[in-house]
Design an enzyme around this catalytic site. Structure first.
Site, short mmCIF file in Angstrom:
data_model
loop_
_atom_site.label_atom_id
_atom_site.label_comp_id
_atom_site.label_asym_id
_atom_site.label_seq_id
_atom_site.Cartn_x
_atom_site.Cartn_y
_atom_site.Cartn_z
N GLY A 27 33.12 -29.75 -7.28
CA GLY A 27 33.05 -28.41 -6.71
C GLY A 27 31.63 -27.93 -6.51
N GLY A 32 25.98 -31.63 1.50
CA GLY A 32 26.10 -33.04 1.08
C GLY A 32 27.56 -33.45 0.94
CG HIS A 33 29.95 -31.80 -2.17
ND1 HIS A 33 29.11 -30.79 -2.60
CD2 HIS A 33 30.14 -32.60 -3.24
CE1 HIS A 33 28.81 -30.98 -3.87
NE2 HIS A 33 29.43 -32.06 -4.29
N GLY A 143 28.59 -40.37 -2.57
CA GLY A 143 27.24 -40.15 -2.04
C GLY A 143 26.24 -41.12 -2.66
CE LYS A 144 23.83 -45.39 1.70
NZ LYS A 144 22.97 -45.79 2.81
CB VAL A 172 22.79 -33.96 2.95
CG1 VAL A 172 22.38 -32.83 3.88
CG2 VAL A 172 23.91 -34.78 3.60
CG LEU A 180 21.39 -30.50 0.50
CD1 LEU A 180 22.51 -30.00 1.40
CD2 LEU A 180 20.33 -29.42 0.32
CB SER A 182 26.24 -28.66 -7.73
OG SER A 182 27.10 -29.20 -6.77
NE ARG A 183 23.73 -30.89 -13.73
CZ ARG A 183 24.58 -31.91 -13.73
NH1 ARG A 183 24.51 -32.85 -12.79
NH2 ARG A 183 25.53 -32.00 -14.65
#
Ligand code: PAF
Length: 277
Positions: A27, A32-33, A143-144, A172, A180, A182-183
């Site tokens: 979430g 990026g997601h 994601g990488k 991304v 990018l 979330s943190r």
């Protein structure tokens, strides 16, 4: 878009689908997601995204409680992106009893991220395997940016003969180059301006190695010192072989530079591919 929170309802809904592409997330979604979702949409008519903050992959000292939970915003982003199903279970849904069967990752799990996040990969691999069993996708997208995680997922699928294809999505970046994450939302304004230094440090190493510098250790040490002198606490900066993440000898050509470092109370990770031909 269907929002489903329990496993029987999800299984019932997905019965009608022949090809499912899956994007697992914790979430607090960002571009990026969404780029992973777009990759999934190229592979299947039915895209399932999961949102589950997995306690099992956080050490007791880590940020499980503070991890940003933004379900309503996440649903909007996924809906706008055309996701078919969001699977958003609660903790009891995924762990109705204490999870005693755990997936033991390979020894490489004690290096790089694993050296600094005890039990992290055991927790990640266990929940990813559970999610694969619940969703039963034909394709899953990772994601990488979490490159060691991606490699472990690929290897788990191979070694456990799981019937699905793993697709890797590029990292991304913000316009200044920061990956990018979330943190990133933990960063203060000042820290956000400074955070790009990690990407620049990795870009310098990439440039040096691609220009023929084979003194990998020195390049990493210089980058580490540069970050430290600007207030960072570096967990690691390492050059590894891209396909195995084993140590890179001087002759290696397909490389990866990977790093994790703390800026104040925020731990950032990043990596870049290096073609040292
Ligand atoms: O990369 C992540 O967000 C998580 O590690 C994952 C794969 C969703 C497992 O919890």
């Amino acid at each position: 878009m269907e929002i489903i929170t329990d496993i029987p309802a999800l299984r019932l809904y997905l019965k009608r689908e022949s090809v499912i592409a899956f994007v697992p997330t914790m979430g607090n979604l960002h571009e990026g997601h969404l780029s992973l979702v777009r990759l999934a949409q190229q592979k299947a008519d039915c895209v399932v995204a999961s949102i589950f903050v997995n306690r099992l992959q956080f050490a007791p000292t880590e940020d499980f409680d503070q991890y940003p939970r933004t379900l309503a915003d996440d649903y909007k982003l996924l809906e706008n992106q055309g996701v078919n199903v969001v699977f958003a279970p609660d903790e009891k849904g995924i762990y109705p009893v204490p999870q005693e069967f755990l997936l033991e990752p390979p020894l490489l799990a004690n290096e790089l991220e694993g050296e600094f996040r005890s039990g992290f990969f055991r927790g990640v691999m266990t929940v990813v395997l559970k999610l694969f069993n619940i969703v039963q996708p034909q394709v899953a997208v990772f994601g990488k940016k979490d490159y060691q995680q991606l490699q472990f997922v690929r290897e788990m699928v191979r070694q456990l003969n799981l019937p699905l294809e793993i697709i890797a999505g590029d990292t991304v970046r913000a316009p200044d180059g920061l990956a990018l994450s979330s943190r990133n939302r933990y960063l203060s304004g000042e820290e956000r301006a400074e955070a790009v230094r990690l990407y620049r440090a990795l870009s310098n190493i990439k440039q040096e190695v691609e220009a023929g510098n084979r003194n990998f250790q020195q390049s990493c040490k210089n980058a580490q010192e540069n970050l430290a002198s600007n207030g960072w606490r570096v967990d690691y900066i390492a050059l590894r072989q891209r396909d195995t993440l084993a140590s890179a000898g001087e002759g290696a050509s397909d490389l990866m530079v990977l790093a994790a470092a703390w800026l104040g109370r925020t731990r950032l990770i990043d990596n870049l591919e290096i073609d040292a031909r």
